[in-house]
Design an enzyme around this catalytic site. Structure first.
Site, PDB file in Angstrom:
ATOM      1  N   ASP A  82      44.921  19.483   1.301  1.00 14.59           N
ATOM      2  CA  ASP A  82      45.613  19.823   0.055  1.00 14.59           C
ATOM      3  C   ASP A  82      44.585  20.321  -0.968  1.00 14.59           C
ATOM      4  OD1 ASP A  82      47.818  19.917  -1.668  1.00 14.59           O
ATOM      5  OD2 ASP A  82      47.525  17.861  -2.370  1.00 14.59           O
ATOM      6  N   GLY A 183      51.436  15.697 -11.329  1.00 19.03           N
ATOM      7  CA  GLY A 183      51.371  14.457 -12.100  1.00 19.03           C
ATOM      8  C   GLY A 183      52.737  13.980 -12.575  1.00 19.03           C
ATOM      9  N   ALA A 217      56.105  18.545  -7.076  1.00 17.59           N
ATOM     10  CA  ALA A 217      57.552  18.433  -6.915  1.00 17.59           C
ATOM     11  C   ALA A 217      58.059  16.986  -6.945  1.00 17.59           C
ATOM     12  CB  ALA A 217      57.974  19.126  -5.622  1.00 17.59           C
ATOM     13  N   ASN A 258      55.663  19.488  -1.845  1.00 19.05           N
ATOM     14  CA  ASN A 258      54.578  18.506  -1.982  1.00 19.05           C
ATOM     15  C   ASN A 258      54.973  17.361  -2.912  1.00 19.05           C
ATOM     16  OD1 ASN A 258      53.113  20.373  -0.555  1.00 19.05           O
ATOM     17  ND2 ASN A 258      51.376  20.398  -1.975  1.00 19.05           N
ATOM     18  N   ILE A 259      54.810  16.151  -2.422  1.00 18.81           N
ATOM     19  CA  ILE A 259      55.183  14.976  -3.216  1.00 18.81           C
ATOM     20  C   ILE A 259      54.075  13.933  -3.118  1.00 18.81           C
ATOM     21  CG2 ILE A 259      56.891  13.122  -3.497  1.00 18.81           C
ATOM     22  CD1 ILE A 259      58.939  15.038  -2.134  1.00 18.81           C
TER      23      ILE A 259
HETATM   24  P1  13P Z   1      53.278  15.680  -7.669  1.00 19.35           P
HETATM   25  O1  13P Z   1      52.190  15.233  -8.600  1.00 19.35           O
HETATM   26  O2  13P Z   1      54.446  16.234  -8.429  1.00 19.35           O
HETATM   27  O3  13P Z   1      53.691  14.615  -6.727  1.00 19.35           O
HETATM   28  O4  13P Z   1      52.698  16.899  -6.799  1.00 19.35           O
HETATM   29  C1  13P Z   1      51.846  16.651  -5.696  1.00 19.35           C
HETATM   30  C2  13P Z   1      51.193  17.879  -5.169  1.00 19.35           C
HETATM   31  O5  13P Z   1      51.536  19.002  -5.489  1.00 19.35           O
HETATM   32  C3  13P Z   1      50.101  17.701  -4.218  1.00 19.35           C
HETATM   33  O6  13P Z   1      49.486  18.902  -3.895  1.00 19.35           O
HETATM   34  O1  G3H Z   2      47.944  17.750  -6.292  1.00 20.16           O
HETATM   35  C1  G3H Z   2      47.230  16.777  -6.130  1.00 20.16           C
HETATM   36  C2  G3H Z   2      47.660  15.567  -5.404  1.00 20.16           C
HETATM   37  O2  G3H Z   2      48.530  14.781  -6.176  1.00 20.16           O
HETATM   38  C3  G3H Z   2      46.461  14.808  -4.941  1.00 20.16           C
HETATM   39  O3  G3H Z   2      45.856  14.141  -5.986  1.00 20.16           O
HETATM   40  O4  G3H Z   2      43.569  15.056  -5.959  1.00 20.16           O
HETATM   41  O5  G3H Z   2      44.086  12.861  -7.091  1.00 20.16           O
HETATM   42  O6  G3H Z   2      44.109  13.049  -4.587  1.00 20.16           O
HETATM   43  P1  G3H Z   2      44.287  13.752  -5.904  1.00 20.16           P
HETATM   44 ZN    ZN Z   3      49.422  20.356  -5.439  1.00 17.38          ZN
END
Ligand code: 13P
Ligand code: G3H
Ligand code: ZN
Length: 313
Positions: A82, A183, A217, A258-259
């Site tokens: 990610d 977030g 999302a 993505n969640i």
């Molecule tokens: P959220 O912060 O809305 O759960 O999004 C997560 C995300 O996009 C991870 O890449």
């Molecule tokens: O978009 C980011 C995800 O919520 C992952 O968060 O980079 O703090 O692991 P992180």
């Molecule tokens: Zn993301």
């Protein structure tokens, strides 16, 4: 079954009008909670690892835990990086067994984003077995790791750019900005959540059959925030993306949603509640067990009510 890439998953999701959930993983309980839900509902799954998760848990531990999930569930599971921010990070993950990577050049000028994405695509596609690449055009507001994107710097994806970007990079899926953000604080207090479905429709028209990805999302379920605050937390009011909007997007070109934040909230609410009600307990299994169950419940809810991918494995 070994780890799969997302090619087949997305093809079926596009044709079937549903999306695959991509859930962020950082430790064993999170992986088990997600996989238990997907297994019970026979849902295909993307488990994704951020740079922060790699730093926290160590890539090898996470890969081995995901391999254990494969053995236990027999589900089609893709392991995805990610928000990869460099060629080197993507290469490391590809070499380490990931089946999908995201190269996030969304903060770069158009030509530089293309150049970086193309480089990752060349490496990923020539890997045996082939690894797929998600790219991003447009900028989401919010926080990822140490990077904060303010609303002034955020921008919707320009549909005029998508065909050229996808053709020149050869990427396999595209993350777009239509009003979601990372977030728990996605909209200002009193602001009405909105997504630019007109932009999504136009992108779908320009790229027929091409899988689109939505980041940021989470719906930020109010009950979790209330529980956190009832048991000693002090979260301000938080507004997420309404689930019916995500369901609508999943019926369109969006194949991956993505969640992460909703899982964090579920886990934190559970741990706070357990320790608040059992202040003398100090066995981590006592509070991590219910936290794992809370993850399972929220993921099951997402699979059936938001993604529509139950029974598709
Ligand atoms: P959220 O912060 O809305 O759960 O999004 C997560 C995300 O996009 C991870 O890449
Ligand atoms: O978009 C980011 C995800 O919520 C992952 O968060 O980079 O703090 O692991 P992180
Ligand atoms: Zn993301």
């Amino acid at each position: 079954m070994p780890l799969v890439n997302t090619k087949e998953m997305f093809k079926e999701a596009y044709a079937g009008g549903y999306a695959i959930g991509a859930f962020n993983v950082n430790n064993m309980e999170i992986i088990q909670g997600i996989v238990n839900a997907a297994n019970k509902l026979r849902a295909p799954l993307i488990l994704q690892v951020s740079a922060g998760a790699r730093r926290y848990a160590n890539q090898t531990y996470l890969v081995k835990l995901v391999e254990a999930a494969l053995i236990e569930s027999g589900l089609p599971i893709a392991l995805h990086l990610d928000h990869g921010d460099s060629f080197e990070l993507c290469k490391d993950c590809i070499d380490g067994g990931f089946t999908s990577v995201m190269i996030d050049g969304s903060h770069l000028p158009f030509e530089e984003n293309i150049e970086l994405t193309r480089r990752v695509v060349d490496y990923a596609h020539s890997h045996d077995p082939m690894v797929v690449v998600e790219a991003e055009l447009g900028r989401l507001e919010g926080i990822e790791d140490d990077v904060v994107v303010s609303s002034d710097d955020a921008s919707y994806t320009d549909p005029d750019e998508v065909e050229e970007f996808v053709t020149r990079t050869g990427c396999d899926s595209l993350a777009i900005a239509i009003g979601t953000s990372h977030g728990a604080y996605k909209f200002k207090p009193g602001q009405k959540p909105q997504l630019r479905f007109d932009i999504l429709e136009e992108i779908e028209r320009r790229l027929p059959g091409f899988p689109i990805v939505l980041h940021g999302a989470s719906s930020v379920i109010p009950e979790y925030v209330e529980t956190i605050n009832r048991y000693g937390g002090s979260m301000p009011d938080a507004i997420g993306i309404p689930e019916h909007m995500l369901r609508k997007a999943a019926g369109m070109a969006v194949c991956k949603i993505n969640i992460d934040s909703d899982l964090r909230l579920a886990m934190t609410a559970s741990v706070r509640q357990y320790l608040g009600e059992n202040p003398a307990d100090f066995d981590p299994r006592k509070y991590l067990g219910p936290a794992r169950k809370a993850i399972e419940e929220i993921v099951a809810h997402k699979i059936t009510n938001v993604l529509g991918c139950d029974g598709k494995a």
